[in-house]
Design a protein around this motif. Sequence first.
Motif, short mmCIF file in Angstrom:
data_model
loop_
_atom_site.label_atom_id
_atom_site.label_comp_id
_atom_site.label_asym_id
_atom_site.label_seq_id
_atom_site.Cartn_x
_atom_site.Cartn_y
_atom_site.Cartn_z
N GLU A 1 0.81 -1.22 0.00
CA GLU A 1 0.00 0.00 0.00
C GLU A 1 0.84 1.27 0.00
OE1 GLU A 1 -3.21 0.28 -0.50
OE2 GLU A 1 -3.27 -1.90 -0.72
N GLU A 2 2.02 1.22 0.66
CA GLU A 2 2.84 2.44 0.71
C GLU A 2 3.39 2.81 -0.67
OE1 GLU A 2 5.50 -0.94 2.38
OE2 GLU A 2 3.41 -0.30 2.51
N LEU A 3 3.38 1.87 -1.60
CA LEU A 3 3.80 2.16 -2.96
C LEU A 3 2.61 2.32 -3.90
CD1 LEU A 3 6.92 -0.17 -3.44
CD2 LEU A 3 6.88 2.28 -2.95
N GLY A 4 1.40 2.34 -3.32
CA GLY A 4 0.22 2.57 -4.13
C GLY A 4 -0.63 1.35 -4.40
N GLY A 5 -0.26 0.20 -3.81
CA GLY A 5 -1.04 -1.01 -4.03
C GLY A 5 -0.78 -1.59 -5.41
N PRO A 6 -1.60 -2.56 -5.86
CA PRO A 6 -1.40 -3.18 -7.17
C PRO A 6 -1.31 -2.13 -8.28
CG PRO A 6 -3.08 -4.36 -5.94
CD PRO A 6 -2.76 -3.13 -5.14
N THR A 7 -0.26 -2.23 -9.08
CA THR A 7 0.01 -1.24 -10.13
C THR A 7 0.44 -1.96 -11.40
OG1 THR A 7 0.79 0.32 -8.43
CG2 THR A 7 1.33 0.84 -10.72
N SER A 8 -0.05 -1.49 -12.55
CA SER A 8 0.36 -2.10 -13.82
C SER A 8 1.43 -1.24 -14.48
CB SER A 8 -0.85 -2.27 -14.75
OG SER A 8 -1.31 -1.03 -15.21
N PHE A 9 2.35 -1.91 -15.13
CA PHE A 9 3.47 -1.25 -15.81
C PHE A 9 3.53 -1.73 -17.26
CE2 PHE A 9 4.46 -1.43 -11.33
CZ PHE A 9 5.06 -0.21 -11.06
N PRO A 10 3.84 -0.84 -18.20
CA PRO A 10 3.99 -1.27 -19.59
C PRO A 10 5.30 -2.01 -19.80
CG PRO A 10 4.47 1.07 -19.40
CD PRO A 10 4.01 0.62 -18.04
N LEU A 11 5.30 -2.94 -20.76
CA LEU A 11 6.51 -3.68 -21.11
C LEU A 11 7.27 -2.96 -22.21
CD1 LEU A 11 5.06 -5.91 -19.49
CD2 LEU A 11 5.79 -7.53 -21.24
N ALA A 12 8.60 -3.09 -22.16
CA ALA A 12 9.45 -2.61 -23.25
C ALA A 12 9.76 -3.75 -24.21
CB ALA A 12 10.75 -2.03 -22.70
N ASP A 13 9.98 -4.94 -23.65
CA ASP A 13 10.25 -6.10 -24.49
C ASP A 13 9.99 -7.37 -23.69
OD1 ASP A 13 12.67 -6.68 -22.99
OD2 ASP A 13 13.65 -5.12 -24.14
N ILE A 14 10.07 -8.50 -24.40
CA ILE A 14 9.76 -9.79 -23.77
C ILE A 14 10.61 -10.87 -24.41
CG2 ILE A 14 7.86 -10.24 -25.42
CD1 ILE A 14 6.35 -11.58 -23.06
N SER A 15 11.00 -11.85 -23.61
CA SER A 15 11.67 -13.05 -24.11
C SER A 15 11.16 -14.21 -23.28
CB SER A 15 13.20 -12.93 -23.96
OG SER A 15 13.58 -13.15 -22.62
N CYS A 16 11.64 -15.41 -23.60
CA CYS A 16 11.23 -16.56 -22.79
C CYS A 16 11.98 -16.60 -21.46
CB CYS A 16 11.45 -17.86 -23.57
SG CYS A 16 10.21 -18.13 -24.83
N GLY A 17 12.93 -15.69 -21.26
CA GLY A 17 13.64 -15.62 -20.00
C GLY A 17 13.10 -14.57 -19.06
N GLY A 18 12.35 -13.59 -19.61
CA GLY A 18 11.86 -12.53 -18.75
C GLY A 18 11.29 -11.37 -19.55
N ILE A 19 11.08 -10.26 -18.87
CA ILE A 19 10.52 -9.07 -19.49
C ILE A 19 11.29 -7.84 -19.02
CG2 ILE A 19 8.17 -9.98 -19.73
CD1 ILE A 19 7.40 -8.52 -17.15
N ALA A 20 11.16 -6.76 -19.77
CA ALA A 20 11.64 -5.46 -19.32
C ALA A 20 10.42 -4.57 -19.14
CB ALA A 20 12.60 -4.86 -20.33
N ILE A 21 10.29 -3.98 -17.97
CA ILE A 21 9.16 -3.10 -17.71
C ILE A 21 9.63 -1.66 -17.63
CG2 ILE A 21 7.91 -4.93 -16.50
CD1 ILE A 21 8.53 -3.56 -13.89
N LEU A 22 8.73 -0.73 -17.94
CA LEU A 22 9.05 0.69 -17.89
C LEU A 22 8.37 1.32 -16.68
CD1 LEU A 22 8.66 1.55 -21.68
CD2 LEU A 22 10.79 1.22 -20.40
N ASP A 23 9.18 1.86 -15.81
CA ASP A 23 8.68 2.50 -14.58
C ASP A 23 8.86 4.01 -14.73
OD1 ASP A 23 7.94 3.16 -12.02
OD2 ASP A 23 9.80 2.46 -11.09
N ASN A 24 7.96 4.64 -15.53
CA ASN A 24 8.16 6.04 -15.86
C ASN A 24 7.90 6.98 -14.69
OD1 ASN A 24 5.43 5.74 -15.80
ND2 ASN A 24 5.05 6.38 -17.91
N LYS A 25 7.23 6.50 -13.64
CA LYS A 25 7.01 7.34 -12.46
C LYS A 25 8.02 7.04 -11.34
CE LYS A 25 2.06 7.93 -13.34
NZ LYS A 25 0.68 7.70 -12.84
N MET A 26 8.99 6.16 -11.66
CA MET A 26 10.06 5.81 -10.70
C MET A 26 9.47 5.32 -9.37
SD MET A 26 12.64 6.63 -12.66
CE MET A 26 13.20 7.77 -13.93
N ILE A 27 8.43 4.53 -9.43
CA ILE A 27 7.76 4.04 -8.22
C ILE A 27 8.62 3.02 -7.49
CG2 ILE A 27 5.76 2.73 -7.37
CD1 ILE A 27 4.17 3.90 -9.70
#
Length: 252
Positions: free
Chosen positions: A147-173
């Motif tokens: 909750e101190e970070l705002g609770g459940p939050t969705s983030f857009p992806l930059a890319d994806i592979s079968c090993g993982g993802i890169a997410i964009l945290d534009n609000k630096m949360i």
Amino acid sequence: MYPHFQDTALENWHDFEVESRREIISLLRGIGAKKQLIRMLIQGENDVCVTSILDVDEDSNTVILDTAVDTAQNKRILSASRLSFETSLDKVRILFAADSASATTYGGSPAYRIPVPASLIRLQRREYYRIATPVSNPVRVLLKLPEELGGPTSFPLADISCGGIAILDNKMILGEAIGREFQECKLELPEIGPVITDLQVRNSLDLTLLNNKSNRRLGCEFMNISRGSLAAVQRYITRLERERNARIAGLN
């Protein structure tokens, strides 16, 4: 850091960086035990030498390598300011580097000595291929934040592979968050469906966009992902690749 190996497989090399000294020594010893050949490249040259690991001495923090046969090449290696190494172990590509090599002997024969690398890159075959996700209608992942970070939050992806993802945290949360794990993250894959997986943040990269706004890219590794979920990720990557190829074909 790995200038000689910058290819499409390494655009996100930091996602696969190993920094655990124990793991690095284990990998290097495994390469030596299996007598795997290693490509050694001198920075700034197209000079390639094939070598192998003769010994890994944990106490002195050194790796002993076989020398080049060619005398002139041997001199160039010993005077080089940067060396890059590429090999494989059990079909996993291993990359590491050294600032220099010094002359030593091993078993009465000439050899090279380099420090145990502080980090190396381990690229599994399934992790080679990484594809950018759509910008106009971004794929999103839902993280269960406190909750101190705002609770459940969705983030857009930059890319994806079968090993993982890169997410964009534009609000630096999330802060840099390296090493932090997030449980039961929900990844919404268009036309495929939701995928639930744990994520571990492996790296953080601050970006400055064209409009001078800042963004943060967090490379995340899938943790405890089920075989079915991994198959769903692969299907989505295949679909993105087909769409991209169709666009390229349409432009030609």
